[in-house]
Write an enzyme that holds these catalytic residues in place. Structure first.
Site, short mmCIF file in Angstrom:
data_model
loop_
_atom_site.label_atom_id
_atom_site.label_comp_id
_atom_site.label_asym_id
_atom_site.label_seq_id
_atom_site.Cartn_x
_atom_site.Cartn_y
_atom_site.Cartn_z
N LYS A 55 0.84 -1.20 0.00
CA LYS A 55 0.00 0.00 0.00
C LYS A 55 0.87 1.25 0.00
CE LYS A 55 -4.11 -1.75 2.43
NZ LYS A 55 -4.90 -1.62 3.69
N GLY A 86 -1.17 1.07 6.50
CA GLY A 86 -1.42 0.02 7.48
C GLY A 86 -2.53 -0.91 7.03
N ASP A 87 -2.56 -2.04 7.67
CA ASP A 87 -3.62 -3.02 7.43
C ASP A 87 -3.82 -3.77 8.74
OD1 ASP A 87 -5.44 -4.20 5.48
OD2 ASP A 87 -4.31 -6.04 5.81
N THR A 88 -5.09 -3.93 9.15
CA THR A 88 -5.41 -4.57 10.42
C THR A 88 -6.25 -5.81 10.18
OG1 THR A 88 -5.35 -2.43 11.56
CG2 THR A 88 -6.51 -4.24 12.68
N GLY A 123 -0.31 -4.36 10.54
CA GLY A 123 0.95 -4.17 9.85
C GLY A 123 1.07 -2.70 9.50
#
Length: 172
Positions: free
Chosen positions: A31, A51-53, A88
């Protein structure tokens, strides 16, 4: 400093055999790189945060529910047990040759949910755009018995860790 929110066009499909923590770190890096590609060269040197959750139950990633029945199944799986929320993050500045990648983990214990309160929660519509089918910062917070780690990580972005990184790199 001013900040802008820019969407990325990254395919968030998990690679076969990819561990959950590695998955969210990879997606956050992709991303950040996608957004940086769109900014450069005219604005090279800008900081990009991505970010990625995810919500993980025994190595199974629980995404966003597709409908009420799916939300109910997720909440039934999560209730009365522990799960992990992993975010992340990627902090990227190509001009400064910085690509900071991390996975921030928070342990979450959900209490048992009575069927009527689960139905009422699903009717609020809150579960449908949330990984794992709940929002700790919303009505779903009443189902949480305990957490170990960052509350803001469960919301979606580990602010404590980001503050440390921003200070380290002189961002703000």
């Amino acid at each position: 400093r001013s900040f802008r929110i820019l969407p990325s066009d990254v395919d968030e499909v998990r690679n076969e055999g990819e561990a959950p923590g590695a998955y969210v770190v990879r997606v956050s890096r992709e991303k950040a790189e996608s957004v940086a590609d769109g900014l450069e060269p005219r604005t090279g040197g800008r900081w990009v945060l991505a970010g990625d959750t995810i919500v993980v139950l025994e190595e199974t990633i629980l995404g966003k529910p597709e409908d009420g029945d799916h939300a109910r199944r997720m909440l039934e799986q999560l209730q009365d047990r522990r799960h992990e929320v992993i975010t992340g993050i990627c902090l990227l500045n190509r001009k400064q040759a910085v690509c900071c990648l991390e996975a921030v983990r928070t342990q979450v214990w959900m209490r048992r949910i009575e069927p009527a309160e689960m139905d009422a929660y699903i009717r609020t519509g809150e579960p449908f755009d949330k990984a794992g089918g709940y929002a700790i910062q919303g009505h779903g917070g009443r189902f949480i018995r305990k957490i170990e780690g960052s509350y803001s990580n469960v919301v979606g972005l580990p602010m404590e860790r980001l503050g440390e990184l921003f200070r380290k790199y002189g961002i703000c």
